[in-house]
Design a protein around this motif. Structure first.
Motif, short mmCIF file in Angstrom:
data_model
loop_
_atom_site.label_atom_id
_atom_site.label_comp_id
_atom_site.label_asym_id
_atom_site.label_seq_id
_atom_site.Cartn_x
_atom_site.Cartn_y
_atom_site.Cartn_z
N LEU A 135 0.85 -1.18 0.00
CA LEU A 135 0.00 0.00 0.00
C LEU A 135 0.89 1.24 0.00
CD1 LEU A 135 -3.00 0.96 0.31
CD2 LEU A 135 -2.53 1.16 2.73
N PRO A 136 0.75 2.15 -0.96
CA PRO A 136 1.61 3.33 -1.00
C PRO A 136 1.23 4.33 0.11
CG PRO A 136 0.07 3.37 -2.83
CD PRO A 136 -0.14 2.08 -2.11
N VAL A 137 2.13 4.46 1.10
CA VAL A 137 1.87 5.37 2.22
C VAL A 137 2.92 6.48 2.32
CG1 VAL A 137 0.56 3.72 3.59
CG2 VAL A 137 3.04 3.79 3.80
N ARG A 138 3.90 6.46 1.43
CA ARG A 138 4.91 7.52 1.43
C ARG A 138 4.73 8.38 0.19
NH1 ARG A 138 7.63 2.95 2.98
NH2 ARG A 138 8.53 2.66 0.91
N HIS A 139 5.13 9.64 0.28
CA HIS A 139 4.92 10.58 -0.82
C HIS A 139 5.70 10.19 -2.07
CE1 HIS A 139 2.53 13.48 1.39
NE2 HIS A 139 3.36 13.34 2.40
N ASP A 140 6.84 9.53 -1.91
CA ASP A 140 7.67 9.20 -3.07
C ASP A 140 7.21 7.93 -3.79
OD1 ASP A 140 8.36 7.49 -1.05
OD2 ASP A 140 10.53 7.63 -1.37
N GLN A 141 6.19 7.24 -3.26
CA GLN A 141 5.69 6.03 -3.91
C GLN A 141 4.65 6.39 -4.97
OE1 GLN A 141 4.33 3.99 -0.37
NE2 GLN A 141 5.97 2.46 -0.59
#
Length: 161
Positions: free
Chosen positions: A110-116
């Motif tokens: 699950l993308p939870v960081r801004h750079d993902q």
């Protein structure tokens, strides 16, 4: 431009055709009238049935509450003794829930960081919702387990005589 008398006049329909046409018009008018009547009556009927169903549901809830109170009075109003849950139970439940949600986030990518790629703020709402559910369930489970374990041991009194 002379016309023949018999050629220009349309033949008269037979009485059977006129009867069929009249019956078709009566049936059409009846269907239209019933459709209009159904449109006028449909909303009040739906409202009455909705209120009836709501009354049945609320009556069932009220009956359940009444039976619960009646059962409690019949037992002599004995309430179970609550054993206080220690504070460490909630801390452990919060820590274990955070670890479980972190493992779940990594397992599902699950993308939870801004750079993902495909990151949205809504993903954090999913993470917080998952943590809240896990924390609630584990705090209850661990609290019940600790209380069950403590019931077997004698508790110290709050005041000494």
């Amino acid at each position: 431009m002379l016309r023949k008398q018999g050629a220009s006049a349309a033949p008269k329909p037979s009485s059977v055709k006129r009867f069929k046409h009249g019956v078709a018009e009566v049936i059409g008018a009846t269907v239209e009238g019933l459709a209009g009547l159904g449109a006028l009556i449909g909303a009040p009927v739906a409202m009455v049935l909705g209120k009836l169903f709501l009354a049945v549901i609320l009556g069932a809830v009220a009956l359940g509450v009444f039976l619960r109170f009646a059962d409690r009075q019949r037992r002599g109003a004995q309430t179970p003794v609550k054993i206080a849950t220690p504070a460490w139970v909630q801390a452990v439940a919060a820590l274990v829930s955070a670890v479980e949600v972190a493992v779940l986030v990594e397992a599902t990518k699950l993308p939870v960081r801004h750079d993902q790629p495909d990151f949205t703020q809504a993903n954090w709402l999913l993470v917080l919702l998952a943590w809240g559910v896990a924390y609630t369930l584990q705090a209850r489970w661990l609290g019940a387990a600790v209380a069950h374990h403590r019931r077997g041991k004698p508790t110290t009194p709050a005041r000494l005589p």
